[in-house]
Design a protein around this motif. Structure first.
Motif, PDB file in Angstrom:
ATOM      1  N   ILE A   5       0.837  -1.203   0.000  1.00 19.65           N
ATOM      2  CA  ILE A   5       0.000   0.000   0.000  1.00 19.65           C
ATOM      3  C   ILE A   5       0.875   1.259   0.000  1.00 19.65           C
ATOM      4  N   LEU A   6       1.907   1.261   0.839  1.00 16.27           N
ATOM      5  CA  LEU A   6       2.811   2.409   0.906  1.00 16.27           C
ATOM      6  C   LEU A   6       3.579   2.590  -0.406  1.00 16.27           C
ATOM      7  N   SER A   7       3.880   1.483  -1.087  1.00 14.70           N
ATOM      8  CA  SER A   7       4.599   1.563  -2.365  1.00 14.70           C
ATOM      9  C   SER A   7       3.763   2.286  -3.415  1.00 14.70           C
ATOM     10  N   VAL A   8       2.500   1.896  -3.513  1.00 13.26           N
ATOM     11  CA  VAL A   8       1.597   2.541  -4.468  1.00 13.26           C
ATOM     12  C   VAL A   8       1.383   3.998  -4.085  1.00 13.26           C
ATOM     13  N   LEU A   9       1.285   4.259  -2.770  1.00 16.31           N
ATOM     14  CA  LEU A   9       1.126   5.633  -2.301  1.00 16.31           C
ATOM     15  C   LEU A   9       2.350   6.469  -2.659  1.00 16.31           C
ATOM     16  N   ALA A  10       3.547   5.888  -2.504  1.00 17.21           N
ATOM     17  CA  ALA A  10       4.782   6.597  -2.863  1.00 17.21           C
ATOM     18  C   ALA A  10       4.798   6.925  -4.346  1.00 17.21           C
ATOM     19  N   ALA A  11       4.407   5.955  -5.181  1.00 14.82           N
ATOM     20  CA  ALA A  11       4.359   6.195  -6.625  1.00 14.82           C
ATOM     21  C   ALA A  11       3.406   7.334  -6.956  1.00 14.82           C
ATOM     22  N   SER A  12       2.260   7.348  -6.268  1.00 17.86           N
ATOM     23  CA  SER A  12       1.260   8.395  -6.491  1.00 17.86           C
ATOM     24  C   SER A  12       1.788   9.767  -6.062  1.00 17.86           C
ATOM     25  N   ILE A  13       2.484   9.803  -4.920  1.00 16.41           N
ATOM     26  CA  ILE A  13       3.019  11.077  -4.417  1.00 16.41           C
ATOM     27  C   ILE A  13       4.129  11.589  -5.332  1.00 16.41           C
ATOM     28  N   PHE A  14       5.025  10.697  -5.761  1.00  9.39           N
ATOM     29  CA  PHE A  14       6.090  11.090  -6.690  1.00  9.39           C
ATOM     30  C   PHE A  14       5.481  11.677  -7.969  1.00  9.39           C
ATOM     31  N   ALA A  15       4.450  11.009  -8.476  1.00 14.56           N
ATOM     32  CA  ALA A  15       3.794  11.467  -9.702  1.00 14.56           C
ATOM     33  C   ALA A  15       3.172  12.844  -9.508  1.00 14.56           C
ATOM     34  N   GLY A  16       2.548  13.047  -8.346  1.00 10.21           N
ATOM     35  CA  GLY A  16       1.985  14.355  -8.045  1.00 10.21           C
ATOM     36  C   GLY A  16       3.044  15.437  -8.045  1.00 10.21           C
ATOM     37  N   GLY A  17       4.223  15.109  -7.489  1.00 11.91           N
ATOM     38  CA  GLY A  17       5.324  16.065  -7.480  1.00 11.91           C
ATOM     39  C   GLY A  17       5.782  16.429  -8.889  1.00 11.91           C
ATOM     40  N   ILE A  18       5.836  15.431  -9.779  1.00 19.34           N
ATOM     41  CA  ILE A  18       6.264  15.686 -11.155  1.00 19.34           C
ATOM     42  C   ILE A  18       5.265  16.575 -11.893  1.00 19.34           C
ATOM     43  N   VAL A  19       3.982  16.327 -11.669  1.00 15.06           N
ATOM     44  CA  VAL A  19       2.954  17.155 -12.307  1.00 15.06           C
ATOM     45  C   VAL A  19       3.048  18.596 -11.801  1.00 15.06           C
ATOM     46  N   LEU A  20       3.328  18.759 -10.514  1.00 17.38           N
ATOM     47  CA  LEU A  20       3.502  20.108  -9.964  1.00 17.38           C
ATOM     48  C   LEU A  20       4.753  20.783 -10.538  1.00 17.38           C
ATOM     49  N   VAL A  21       5.801  19.986 -10.759  1.00 13.27           N
ATOM     50  CA  VAL A  21       7.000  20.524 -11.417  1.00 13.27           C
ATOM     51  C   VAL A  21       6.643  21.006 -12.823  1.00 13.27           C
ATOM     52  N   ARG A  22       5.800  20.225 -13.507  1.00 11.57           N
ATOM     53  CA  ARG A  22       5.379  20.616 -14.867  1.00 11.57           C
ATOM     54  C   ARG A  22       4.696  21.981 -14.839  1.00 11.57           C
ATOM     55  N   TYR A  23       3.870  22.228 -13.847  1.00 10.20           N
ATOM     56  CA  TYR A  23       3.263  23.549 -13.700  1.00 10.20           C
ATOM     57  C   TYR A  23       4.352  24.605 -13.485  1.00 10.20           C
ATOM     58  N   GLY A  24       5.317  24.285 -12.648  1.00  9.59           N
ATOM     59  CA  GLY A  24       6.389  25.232 -12.350  1.00  9.59           C
ATOM     60  C   GLY A  24       7.230  25.577 -13.560  1.00  9.59           C
ATOM     61  N   LEU A  25       7.390  24.596 -14.471  1.00 10.44           N
ATOM     62  CA  LEU A  25       8.213  24.828 -15.659  1.00 10.44           C
ATOM     63  C   LEU A  25       7.564  25.799 -16.639  1.00 10.44           C
ATOM     64  N   GLU A  26       6.312  26.161 -16.381  1.00  8.95           N
ATOM     65  CA  GLU A  26       5.682  27.205 -17.182  1.00  8.95           C
ATOM     66  C   GLU A  26       6.230  28.581 -16.794  1.00  8.95           C
ATOM     67  N   LYS A  27       6.837  28.679 -15.598  1.00 13.73           N
ATOM     68  CA  LYS A  27       7.302  29.972 -15.094  1.00 13.73           C
ATOM     69  C   LYS A  27       8.819  30.055 -14.942  1.00 13.73           C
ATOM     70  N   VAL A  28       9.476  28.892 -14.778  1.00 13.90           N
ATOM     71  CA  VAL A  28      10.937  28.876 -14.629  1.00 13.90           C
ATOM     72  C   VAL A  28      11.506  27.832 -15.583  1.00 13.90           C
ATOM     73  N   ASP A  29      12.812  27.920 -15.864  1.00 12.56           N
ATOM     74  CA  ASP A  29      13.424  26.924 -16.740  1.00 12.56           C
ATOM     75  C   ASP A  29      13.841  25.694 -15.942  1.00 12.56           C
ATOM     76  N   TYR A  30      14.294  24.660 -16.648  1.00  8.71           N
ATOM     77  CA  TYR A  30      14.600  23.385 -15.996  1.00  8.71           C
ATOM     78  C   TYR A  30      15.779  23.486 -15.032  1.00  8.71           C
ATOM     79  N   ILE A  31      16.741  24.368 -15.309  1.00  3.89           N
ATOM     80  CA  ILE A  31      17.890  24.525 -14.404  1.00  3.89           C
ATOM     81  C   ILE A  31      17.429  25.149 -13.087  1.00  3.89           C
ATOM     82  N   SER A  32      16.611  26.184 -13.179  1.00  3.80           N
ATOM     83  CA  SER A  32      16.098  26.838 -11.970  1.00  3.80           C
ATOM     84  C   SER A  32      15.259  25.874 -11.148  1.00  3.80           C
ATOM     85  N   ALA A  33      14.440  25.062 -11.823  1.00  2.00           N
ATOM     86  CA  ALA A  33      13.612  24.077 -11.118  1.00  2.00           C
ATOM     87  C   ALA A  33      14.485  23.059 -10.397  1.00  2.00           C
ATOM     88  N   THR A  34      15.550  22.611 -11.061  1.00  2.00           N
ATOM     89  CA  THR A  34      16.482  21.651 -10.450  1.00  2.00           C
ATOM     90  C   THR A  34      17.109  22.235  -9.194  1.00  2.00           C
TER      91      THR A  34
END
Length: 292
Positions: A5-34
């Motif tokens: 259960i925790l493994s699937v939850l971790a995958a879901s949380i990681f994915a949520g973080g990536i989608v939020l990064v995608r939103y952030g990349l609309e305002k900053v470049d990939y180096i700044s995000a890193t």
């Protein structure tokens, strides 16, 4: 069951973080995000480890363990994050995540070489399935090129990231053999990523300008928190579950990324059925490598 259960939850949380990064990349470049994500992760895990030291004063240092954790951190998250975010800029989250999901194949091959292990039947079967998935992903990319200015060369970013991730997994395993403290290992990895980020800020003027703006931190703060919580959840999953099963389930992150992209990135991302099938095949092949 808790580990799964925790493994699937971790995958879901990681994915949520990536989608939020995608939103952030609309305002900053990939180096700044890193840079921003690395600084946040380092701060977060510094606090976690300080609390850990207060609660459990016994603290064990081992030079070899720290060395392997540090080199692993230079590879992942430092360079992997840079390449992964660059891949998002070029390919979008769905195709990028699907290609990156092949990293267990590279980790398995490198483990066989470094630890002189015999390749299991699962490595061969999973490897073939991953190759099939990558071929289908290339076909999906051909469709996407009609809608966006993409080239096959853009796939180099997630595939390089997956190779470095596989290398980091082997180095981290060597570090854990010498120093069995996963949280310390993650902190050292983030320390390495932060030092790389300091170099990036010296090189990139755009990164320096973004860091001066509080708006950039506000944009990427939720993503950094999500990714940090994902690591915590993943380690608890390892504590309660079988490592192979936990790794296989956590690698389903790509499928969650596609789902979240479909739900929350409308207007920014195009998610086709072929992309989903390609990701599903690659994740299935990776899971076979883990569990067989």
């Amino acid at each position: 069951m808790l580990g799964e259960i925790l493994s699937v939850l971790a995958a879901s949380i990681f994915a949520g973080g990536i989608v939020l990064v995608r939103y952030g990349l609309e305002k900053v470049d990939y180096i700044s995000a890193t840079v921003i994500i690395s600084f946040f992760g380092f701060t977060f895990f510094t606090i976690i480890n300080l609390i850990k030291i207060i609660v459990y004063p016994q603290f064990y240092w081992n030079f070899y363990g720290i060395f392997f954790f540090f080199i692993a951190g230079v590879f992942s998250p430092a360079l992997v994050r840079l390449l992964y975010y660059k891949g998002i800029e070029h390919l979008g989250t769905s195709i990028n995540a699907s290609a990156f999901a092949s990293w267990p194949l590279f980790a398995s091959v490198l483990s066989i070489i470094v630890f002189s292990k015999f390749a299991s039947i699962g490595t061969y079967i999973g490897g073939v399935i991953i190759v099939i998935g990558v071929i289908l992903l290339n076909m999906s990319l051909k469709e996407e090129r009609i809608a966006r200015d993409l080239t096959y060369n853009d796939l180099i970013f997630p595939f390089l990231a997956s190779i470095l991730t596989g290398s980091a997994v082997v180095l981290r395993k060597m570090g854990l053999n010498a120093l069995s403290d996963p949280f310390l290992g993650v902190w050292i990895g983030y320390l390495a990523a932060t030092l790389v980020s300091l170099i990036l800020t010296k090189i990139s003027q755009s990164a320096r300008e973004v860091i001066r703006e509080r708006r950039a931190f506000k944009t990427l703060l939720p993503a950094g928190l999500c990714l940090a919580l994902g690591w915590i959840t993943f380690f608890y999953a390892l504590q309660y579950g079988d490592p192979a099963t936990v790794s296989a389930l956590t690698n389903s992150e790509a499928l969650f990324i596609i789902l979240y992209s479909k739900l929350f990135l409308k207007g920014l991302e195009t998610v086709t059925f072929n992309i989903f099938i390609s990701a599903l095949i690659i994740v299935t092949g990776a899971s076979i490598i883990f569990v067989m």
